[in-house]
Design an enzyme around this catalytic site. Structure first.
Site, PDB file in Angstrom:
ATOM      1  CG  ASN A 161      22.951   5.680 -15.576  1.00  0.00           C
ATOM      2  OD1 ASN A 161      24.185   6.330 -15.401  1.00  0.00           O
ATOM      3  ND2 ASN A 161      23.768   5.139 -15.683  1.00  0.00           N
ATOM      4  CB  CYS A 219      28.692   5.670 -16.762  1.00  0.00           C
ATOM      5  SG  CYS A 219      26.503   5.968 -17.145  1.00  0.00           S
ATOM      6  CG  HIS A 221      28.459   3.800 -12.646  1.00  0.00           C
ATOM      7  ND1 HIS A 221      27.735   4.960 -12.719  1.00  0.00           N
ATOM      8  CD2 HIS A 221      27.966   3.692 -14.036  1.00  0.00           C
ATOM      9  CE1 HIS A 221      26.811   5.292 -13.530  1.00  0.00           C
ATOM     10  NE2 HIS A 221      26.619   4.154 -14.421  1.00  0.00           N
TER      11      HIS A 221
HETATM   12  O1  UT7 Z   1      25.752   3.502 -17.420  1.00  0.00           O
HETATM   13  C1  UT7 Z   1      26.255   3.210 -18.011  1.00  0.00           C
HETATM   14  C2  UT7 Z   1      25.344   1.643 -18.113  1.00  0.00           C
HETATM   15  N1  UT7 Z   1      23.753   1.480 -18.453  1.00  0.00           N
HETATM   16  C3  UT7 Z   1      23.610   0.202 -18.400  1.00  0.00           C
HETATM   17  O2  UT7 Z   1      24.869  -0.283 -16.936  1.00  0.00           O
HETATM   18  C4  UT7 Z   1      22.258   0.002 -17.937  1.00  0.00           C
HETATM   19  C5  UT7 Z   1      22.636  -1.785 -19.297  1.00  0.00           C
HETATM   20  N2  UT7 Z   1      21.081  -1.492 -19.108  1.00  0.00           N
HETATM   21  C6  UT7 Z   1      20.188  -1.616 -18.607  1.00  0.00           C
HETATM   22  O3  UT7 Z   1      19.807  -1.470 -17.485  1.00  0.00           O
HETATM   23  C7  UT7 Z   1      19.032  -2.738 -19.053  1.00  0.00           C
HETATM   24  O4  UT7 Z   1      19.417  -3.313 -19.985  1.00  0.00           O
HETATM   25  C8  UT7 Z   1      17.749  -1.494 -18.810  1.00  0.00           C
HETATM   26  C9  UT7 Z   1      17.171  -1.074 -17.572  1.00  0.00           C
HETATM   27  C10 UT7 Z   1      17.941  -0.357 -20.066  1.00  0.00           C
HETATM   28  C11 UT7 Z   1      16.792  -2.348 -20.189  1.00  0.00           C
HETATM   29  O5  UT7 Z   1      16.381  -3.914 -19.253  1.00  0.00           O
HETATM   30  P1  UT7 Z   1      16.193  -5.187 -19.891  1.00  0.00           P
HETATM   31  O6  UT7 Z   1      15.629  -6.382 -18.235  1.00  0.00           O
HETATM   32  O7  UT7 Z   1      17.670  -5.702 -20.572  1.00  0.00           O
HETATM   33  O8  UT7 Z   1      15.129  -5.387 -20.603  1.00  0.00           O
HETATM   34  P2  UT7 Z   1      15.162  -5.138 -22.724  1.00  0.00           P
HETATM   35  O9  UT7 Z   1      16.390  -4.285 -22.635  1.00  0.00           O
HETATM   36  O10 UT7 Z   1      15.390  -5.974 -22.813  1.00  0.00           O
HETATM   37  O11 UT7 Z   1      13.801  -5.245 -22.995  1.00  0.00           O
HETATM   38  C12 UT7 Z   1      12.270  -5.680 -22.508  1.00  0.00           C
HETATM   39  C13 UT7 Z   1      10.983  -5.550 -23.033  1.00  0.00           C
HETATM   40  C14 UT7 Z   1      11.292  -5.207 -24.163  1.00  0.00           C
HETATM   41  O12 UT7 Z   1      10.393  -5.449 -25.016  1.00  0.00           O
HETATM   42  P3  UT7 Z   1       9.898  -6.493 -25.992  1.00  0.00           P
HETATM   43  O13 UT7 Z   1      11.268  -6.473 -27.029  1.00  0.00           O
HETATM   44  O14 UT7 Z   1      10.750  -7.482 -24.934  1.00  0.00           O
HETATM   45  O15 UT7 Z   1       8.493  -6.490 -26.441  1.00  0.00           O
HETATM   46  C15 UT7 Z   1      11.470  -3.373 -24.474  1.00  0.00           C
HETATM   47  O16 UT7 Z   1      10.662  -2.480 -25.130  1.00  0.00           O
HETATM   48  O17 UT7 Z   1      11.400  -3.943 -22.297  1.00  0.00           O
HETATM   49  C16 UT7 Z   1      10.373  -3.129 -23.201  1.00  0.00           C
HETATM   50  N3  UT7 Z   1      10.777  -1.809 -22.182  1.00  0.00           N
HETATM   51  C17 UT7 Z   1      10.039  -1.181 -21.771  1.00  0.00           C
HETATM   52  N4  UT7 Z   1       9.062  -0.957 -20.816  1.00  0.00           N
HETATM   53  C18 UT7 Z   1       8.509  -0.417 -20.753  1.00  0.00           C
HETATM   54  C19 UT7 Z   1      12.289  -0.896 -22.502  1.00  0.00           C
HETATM   55  N5  UT7 Z   1      11.875  -0.162 -22.128  1.00  0.00           N
HETATM   56  C20 UT7 Z   1      10.234   0.400 -21.424  1.00  0.00           C
HETATM   57  C21 UT7 Z   1       9.727   1.152 -20.157  1.00  0.00           C
HETATM   58  N6  UT7 Z   1       8.835   0.718 -19.967  1.00  0.00           N
HETATM   59  N7  UT7 Z   1      10.876   2.192 -20.153  1.00  0.00           N
END
Ligand code: UT7
Length: 325
Positions: free
Chosen positions: A282, A115, A252
C-alpha cells in the site's frame, strides 16, 4: 456546446530501488509470508533509501510523466502533490518538486487526504482546469510511508511501501458528453467520525513529533467495500455511465481482498482490474498513479478507454473518478 475537460497526456512513476520481501519482514516481526500473502495479497514492497525524500520520488515520477507526454516542465502551471508523508511540515513538498523541475511559475501545493489523496488531487486539478485557472497540471501522488511505520508493529509494518506516480492533465475542448476524453466525473467524501481508525500518533500541534501510523485494520477493512462502492456509484451516475461501460478498474491498492470484493460487486472480471499491491504494497496516495502508469506503459490502458479510479483511507476519506483516456 463545448466544455473544458482535463485530458490525460502522460503518466510516470518511480519506485525506490530497495525491495523488502515478506520473508525479510518475518525476520523482523512475528509474521509469515503465508499470513501476509493470504490476508493482503502483498509479496513485497519498495523502501526509500536513507536521504531519499518524498519530493525526490515525486520529481522522478513527474519527469517521466512529462517525458511520456512529450512536454517540458516549463509549460506546467499547476502542481499538486498528494502526500501524507511530506519532506517537512512546511513548505509543501510540491514547491520542492517545482524547484527540482526547474519551474518558477504557476502554483504548487500539497493535498492531504491520505490514501484517497490522488483522487482528491485529480478532482482538484480538474476543477482548476475546468474553471480556466490552469491549463496544464501535474498531479502527483508521492509517499515514504516507511518513515512513519512502527517497525515493531506487525499489524501495520507489513502493509505499506514507498513510491510515486504522476499524471499530466491538460485543458481540452470536448463535446460535453460521456464519449468525451478526460475526467468525466469525480465523487469525493470524508467523515471525521472515523479519524481514530487510521491515523498517525504525532504531529506539529499535538506532540511536536512526527509519530507513527496506527490502524484498526479490521474496522477499516469492514467498511472499505461499502464506502468505495458508494463513490463508484456516484461517479458513474454523474458521468451518465454504468459499470458495464468501464474498461479498466484501477483501485487504490491496500488489500487484494478489498479490491476483489469491490470488482465482484460491480461485475468487473480480473482481466479488467489493474493490480500492483502484490509488488508495491500500500503506497497510499501513490498507489493509483503507479498502477495507471504500469497499465499505460504495458499497453493495457489505451486512448479512448474508460477508467474507474477509487480510493479510501484515513479520515475517513474516500473518492471515485471516471476518466476517459
Ligand atoms: O489504505 C487505507 C486503507 N487501509 C486498508 O484498507 C487496510 C484495511 N485492513 C486490512 O487490510 C486488514 O484488516 C488487515 C490486512 C490489516 C488485517 O487482516 P484481517 O483479516 O482483518 O486480520 P485481523 O486484523 O482480524 O487479524 C487476525 C489475526 C489477529 O490475531 P488474533 O487476534 O485473531 O489472534 C492478529 O493479531 O492476525 C493477527 N495478525 C498477524 N499475524 C501475522 C495481524 N497482523 C499479523 C501479521 N502476521 N502481520
Amino acid at each position: 456546446m463545448t466544455v473544458l475537460r482535463s485530458v490525460v497526456r502522460g503518466t510516470g512513476s518511480y519506485l525506490p530501488q530497495r525491495i523488502v520481501s515478506n520473508e525479510e519482514l518475518a525476520r523482523l516481526v512475528e509474521t509469515s509470508d503465508e499470513w501476509i500473502t493470504q490476508r493482503t495479497g502483498i509479496r513485497e514492497r519498495h523502501v526509500a533509501a536513507e536521504g531519499e525524500r518524498t519530493s525526490d520520488l515525486g520529481t522522478q515520477a513527474a519527469r517521466k510523466a512529462l517525458a511520456n507526454a512529450g512536454m517540458s516542465a516549463g509549460t506546467i502551471d499547476l502542481i499538486i502533490v498528494a502526500t501524507a508523508t511530506p519532506d517537512q511540515t512546511f513548505p509543501a513538498t510540491a514547491v520542492t518538486v517545482q524547484e527540482q523541475l526547474g519551474l518558477h511559475s504557476g502554483v504548487a501545493f500539497d493535498l492531504q487526504a491520505v490514501c484517497s489523496g490522488f483522487v482528491f488531487a485529480l478532482a482538484t486539478a480538474d476543477s482548476f482546469i475546468r474553471t480556466g485557472q490552469a491549463r496544464r497540471a501535474l498531479v502527483i501522488g508521492a509517499e515514504t510511508f516507511s518513515r512513519i511505520l512502527d517497525w515493531q508493529d506487525r499489524t501495520t509494518c507489513v502493509l505499506f511501501g514507498d513510491g510515486a506516480g504522476a499524471v499530466v492533465i491538460e485543458a481540452s475542448q470536448q463535446e460535453g458528453g460521456a464519449s468525451d476524453r478526460g475526467v468525466l466525473s469525480s465523487h469525493l467524501r470524508s467523515d471525521g467520525r472515523f479519524r481514530d481508525k487510521l491515523y498517525v500518533d504525532g504531529g506539529p500541534s499535538s506532540t511536536g513529533t512526527v509519530g507513527h501510523l496506527r490502524m484498526e485494520g479490521r474496522e477499516v477493512f469492514r467498511r472499505a467495500v461499502g464506502l468505495v462502492s458508494d463513490v463508484i456509484d456516484g461517479a458513474l451516475e454523474d458521468a451518465g455511465l454504468t459499470a458495464g461501460d468501464i474498461d479498466w478498474f484501477v483501485p487504490h491498492q491496500a488489500n487484494r481482498r478489498i479490491i476483489d470484493a469491490t470488482a465482484r460487486k460491480f461485475g468487473w472480471p480480473d482481466d479488467k482490474v489493474v493490480i500492483t499491491v502484490d509488488r508495491h504494497g500500500n503506497t497510499s496516495a501513490a498507489s493509483i498513479p503507479l498502477a495507471l502508469d504500469e497499465a499505460c506503459r504495458d499497453g493495457r490502458i489505451r486512448p479512448g478507454d474508460l477508467v474507474m479510479l477509487e480510493a479510501m483511507g484515513g479520515g475517513f476519506t474516500w473518492g471515485g473518478a471516471v476518466v476517459r483516456w
